[in-house]
Design an enzyme around this catalytic site. Structure first.
Site, PDB file in Angstrom:
ATOM      1  N   LYS A 156      31.405  33.743 -46.075  1.00 48.00           N
ATOM      2  CA  LYS A 156      31.645  34.699 -44.993  1.00 48.00           C
ATOM      3  C   LYS A 156      33.102  34.629 -44.578  1.00 48.00           C
ATOM      4  CE  LYS A 156      27.246  35.100 -42.603  1.00 48.00           C
ATOM      5  NZ  LYS A 156      26.614  34.992 -41.267  1.00 48.00           N
ATOM      6  N   ASN A 204      21.736  31.447 -38.188  1.00 48.00           N
ATOM      7  CA  ASN A 204      22.254  31.971 -36.930  1.00 48.00           C
ATOM      8  C   ASN A 204      21.557  31.398 -35.699  1.00 48.00           C
ATOM      9  OD1 ASN A 204      24.492  33.939 -37.107  1.00 48.00           O
ATOM     10  ND2 ASN A 204      23.169  34.793 -38.685  1.00 48.00           N
ATOM     11  N   LYS A 248      23.024  24.161 -46.171  1.00 49.61           N
ATOM     12  CA  LYS A 248      23.543  25.529 -46.132  1.00 49.61           C
ATOM     13  C   LYS A 248      23.625  26.131 -47.536  1.00 49.61           C
ATOM     14  CE  LYS A 248      26.891  28.660 -44.195  1.00 49.61           C
ATOM     15  NZ  LYS A 248      28.020  28.881 -43.271  1.00 49.61           N
ATOM     16  N   HIS A 263      27.416  33.924 -29.617  1.00 50.18           N
ATOM     17  CA  HIS A 263      28.451  34.958 -29.773  1.00 50.18           C
ATOM     18  C   HIS A 263      28.624  35.749 -28.486  1.00 50.18           C
ATOM     19  CE1 HIS A 263      28.072  35.071 -34.455  1.00 50.18           C
ATOM     20  NE2 HIS A 263      28.848  34.104 -34.033  1.00 50.18           N
ATOM     21  N   HIS A 265      33.617  27.800 -30.274  1.00 52.50           N
ATOM     22  CA  HIS A 265      32.462  28.367 -30.968  1.00 52.50           C
ATOM     23  C   HIS A 265      31.278  27.387 -30.958  1.00 52.50           C
ATOM     24  CE1 HIS A 265      30.096  30.502 -33.969  1.00 52.50           C
ATOM     25  NE2 HIS A 265      30.055  29.407 -34.704  1.00 52.50           N
ATOM     26  N   GLU A 301      26.944  22.516 -35.239  1.00 54.53           N
ATOM     27  CA  GLU A 301      26.455  23.105 -36.485  1.00 54.53           C
ATOM     28  C   GLU A 301      25.679  22.079 -37.308  1.00 54.53           C
ATOM     29  OE1 GLU A 301      26.661  26.328 -37.296  1.00 54.53           O
ATOM     30  OE2 GLU A 301      28.172  27.056 -35.882  1.00 54.53           O
ATOM     31  N   ARG A 337      18.816  33.623 -44.922  1.00 62.35           N
ATOM     32  CA  ARG A 337      20.115  33.179 -44.441  1.00 62.35           C
ATOM     33  C   ARG A 337      20.302  33.423 -42.944  1.00 62.35           C
ATOM     34  NH1 ARG A 337      25.923  34.063 -47.402  1.00 62.35           N
ATOM     35  NH2 ARG A 337      27.203  33.216 -45.750  1.00 62.35           N
ATOM     36  N   HIS A 395      23.344  31.366 -32.449  1.00 65.09           N
ATOM     37  CA  HIS A 395      24.560  32.171 -32.578  1.00 65.09           C
ATOM     38  C   HIS A 395      24.468  33.522 -31.873  1.00 65.09           C
ATOM     39  CE1 HIS A 395      25.594  29.090 -35.432  1.00 65.09           C
ATOM     40  NE2 HIS A 395      26.752  29.642 -35.684  1.00 65.09           N
ATOM     41  N   GLU A 454      22.888  37.666 -46.983  1.00 59.69           N
ATOM     42  CA  GLU A 454      22.226  37.650 -45.679  1.00 59.69           C
ATOM     43  C   GLU A 454      21.233  38.787 -45.481  1.00 59.69           C
ATOM     44  OE1 GLU A 454      24.990  37.374 -42.432  1.00 59.69           O
ATOM     45  OE2 GLU A 454      23.606  36.136 -41.323  1.00 59.69           O
ATOM     46  N   ARG A 482      42.369  44.150 -53.907  1.00 64.95           N
ATOM     47  CA  ARG A 482      40.898  44.202 -54.092  1.00 64.95           C
ATOM     48  C   ARG A 482      40.292  42.873 -54.519  1.00 64.95           C
ATOM     49  NH1 ARG A 482      42.252  49.003 -56.826  1.00 64.95           N
ATOM     50  NH2 ARG A 482      42.283  50.758 -55.382  1.00 64.95           N
TER      51      ARG A 482
END
Lengths: 368, 368
Positions: A148, A250, A232, A257, A270, A190, A246, A253, A242, A126
């Site tokens: 992330k 993206n 960032k 994606h 990417h 980026e 935030r 993206h 997010e 955990r």
């Protein structure tokens, strides 16, 4: 805009009791003082991939004093291995070593390794400590900040994961010397994104310094990484999980994606998909009258100058985009939400664009 | 000690912006007002098991208005299915349904379902909403509070997971009517635990009301559940991520987890292993002079009165215990940490007991 030349930089990502430093410099990987202060206990699991292991694994492990119980896991290299099965190999290694919740995971590699190791750490017992040692420009400016973590699923990228902050990020720009040029360009996507969404002055600086960046001039690279991480970090500090601003990170993206998923993970890098995706988002922004044609051309030019594609993949139709864009995590119920540009240096969230308009844009968009 | 008789109770688990209510009553499962206020969006995935599905799945789904997109996943029943593979089936169903991060998972079942669904929610798109509808006494008094989610690994119980809080917990005590007596006793083990570690008056109340509880008298059951959840909520509010006092909730669990793992998950019920484990911890506490022989006998009597075993499994040697107890999450580096009793109603953490003394205790302990 003038920015000071510096040999080493440290930023703090301010997230209350989950705050952590990012150290940026040359030679951090072989510095015994760099890693040790951030280890939670005596048990250390260094996870890397088959490409990075022969280059840097021994160097990094050699910095750790004998009192540490250091184990290693070497995973296959590539986005296609960013899966729950590979994370399972990390968990297996931790349990076989008998490591407890005071252990520390070290992610030595690019974004795929960082995301998988972060998720392995988030879920082991955990949640245990982890440290990022990103070795690609993309991971240095992107996954270094924000917490992330996660893996891909056959039905979508990064669909399984957690928000989990590292204890520290150590960015050794010496690792960029072994990075293929195509991956350097992917990282620059980026970097450009930060300028486009938040900082027109930084974008101007990038336009002036793109040649130095592509030649890996240390001062330019440290500056670009520090500015990117700072932008960032500011955004993430406002919105750790997010819910709002935030999402601007993206830019490119949602399209990107879809490109990665359609082409098969690992075929387009990417950053390449994000480069083309930002060009698509800028084109839609111009079509909607959010930005001028001159601004569109400026965005396209800086993307192209980094060695990135502007065109979408050949043979990818509008339905191929839409079927994947509908799964995007930003969407609310059944409504598409896109990140677009209001100006160079200012992004916005748009949820008014119809699927019909989007199809028209995509159908008419250039193909590689 | 007098406690008021009540037909329905609501507790609040105070965790700042992760606070949530626990509603306890009869008939909540069929109440349309119970679930709807806690759904995050229109997408709802109800996850249950093959035993619970025919009993309550249709009833629960029927309470949801037509505007909700309700899907279901039915997993096999049993601790042996508490695995990452079964969680993967939940993720598959979410992605096949195209559910986004505004979806809500509903866990309808016992602790295994609650833990798996909670972990699936914690990791789906880096975290979505979930609601617990626990149908066993054990899960009503244990996993309802605390946000512990996760799955077992072949090398250890609950080794993979996350802390993730539900939006609400709905405890319908009518579901206890279909619970096998052996599982009711297993749930009572955790109820007794709360008295032993924190509340001598509650333990006295349990001694007086054990017969009513085993007959599922509604007032007694609601009282026992509410008191148990309140004690756990107070402890968890002090220590959400188990750095300190929360470890006391593990009374009997270090021994108990070793029993479960050695016997094979699902052969001894979790609560049965905890019952025997608490008796072992109490015996060690008496051996060390922490509690009197009279207190030990009192602890043993209340455990036995709930229909729980006091003896360890036949054929399980001290090494079988130790090899697993060394993996316990409470341990710091290589040192064993045990929860013991300082008094009835007062537990403590002990890290001074040598493995030699522990072996001696275990070797001399009664076997079933």
């Amino acid at each position: 805009m003038t920015r000071p030349a510096t040999a080493q930089r440290t930023l703090d990502v301010a997230l209350g009791d989950r705050s952590y430093p990012i150290h940026i410099g040359a030679g951090l990987l072989s510095d015994p003082q760099a890693l040790v202060p951030y280890l939670a206990g005596k048990q250390v699991m260094v996870v890397t991939n088959e490409t990075i292991a022969p280059l840097y694994l021994e160097t990094l492990c050699a910095t750790l004093p004998d009192e540490f119980d250091v184990r290693t896991v070497i995973l296959p290299d590539g986005e296609q291995y960013k899966s729950i099965e590979q994370v399972g190999r990390i968990w297996d290694a931790l349990l076989e070593a008998g490591f407890n919740r005071r252990c520390t995971l070290v992610a030595l590699g690019g974004g795929v390794i960082g995301d998988m190791v972060g998720y392995a750490a988030a879920s082991y017992q955990r949640g245990v400590a982890f440290i990022q040692v990103p070795t690609t420009l993309l991971s240095q400016v992107d996954s270094s900040v924000g917490g992330k973590t996660g893996v891909n699923h056959p039905l979508g990228k990064n669909m399984i994961g957690a928000f989990w902050q590292p204890r520290a990020v150590l960015i050794d720009i010496a690792t960029l010397a072994t990075l293929p040029g195509r991956e350097l360009s992917a990282g620059l996507a980026e970097v450009i994104k930060y300028g486009l969404i938040r900082d027109e002055a930084f974008l101007s600086w990038l336009e002036e310094n793109m040649a130095a960046l592509r030649q890996i001039s240390p001062e330019a690279v440290i500056e670009a990484i520090a500015s990117s991480c700072q932008i960032k970090a500011d955004i993430v500090a406002d919105d750790e999980t997010e819910q709002g601003v935030r999402a601007l990170l993206n830019l490119g993206h949602t399209f990107g994606h879809a490109i990665e998923a359609h082409q098969g993970y690992g075929n387009w890098l990417h950053g390449e998909a994000v480069g083309a995706g930002m060009a698509m988002a800028a084109t839609l922004s111009e079509r909607l009258g959010f930005i001028s044609t001159a601004d569109l051309k400026r965005a396209q030019a800086v993307i192209e100058s980094a060695g990135l594609p502007l065109a979408a993949p050949a043979g990818m139709g509008s339905n191929d985009f839409l079927v994947r864009m509908r799964l995007d995590k930003k969407n609310v119920d059944a409504r598409l939400r896109l990140v677009l540009l209001d100006a160079i240096g200012d992004a916005c969230i748009d949820d008014t664009t119809s699927e019909a308009l989007l199809c028209e844009l995509i159908d008419g968009y250039p193909r590689a």
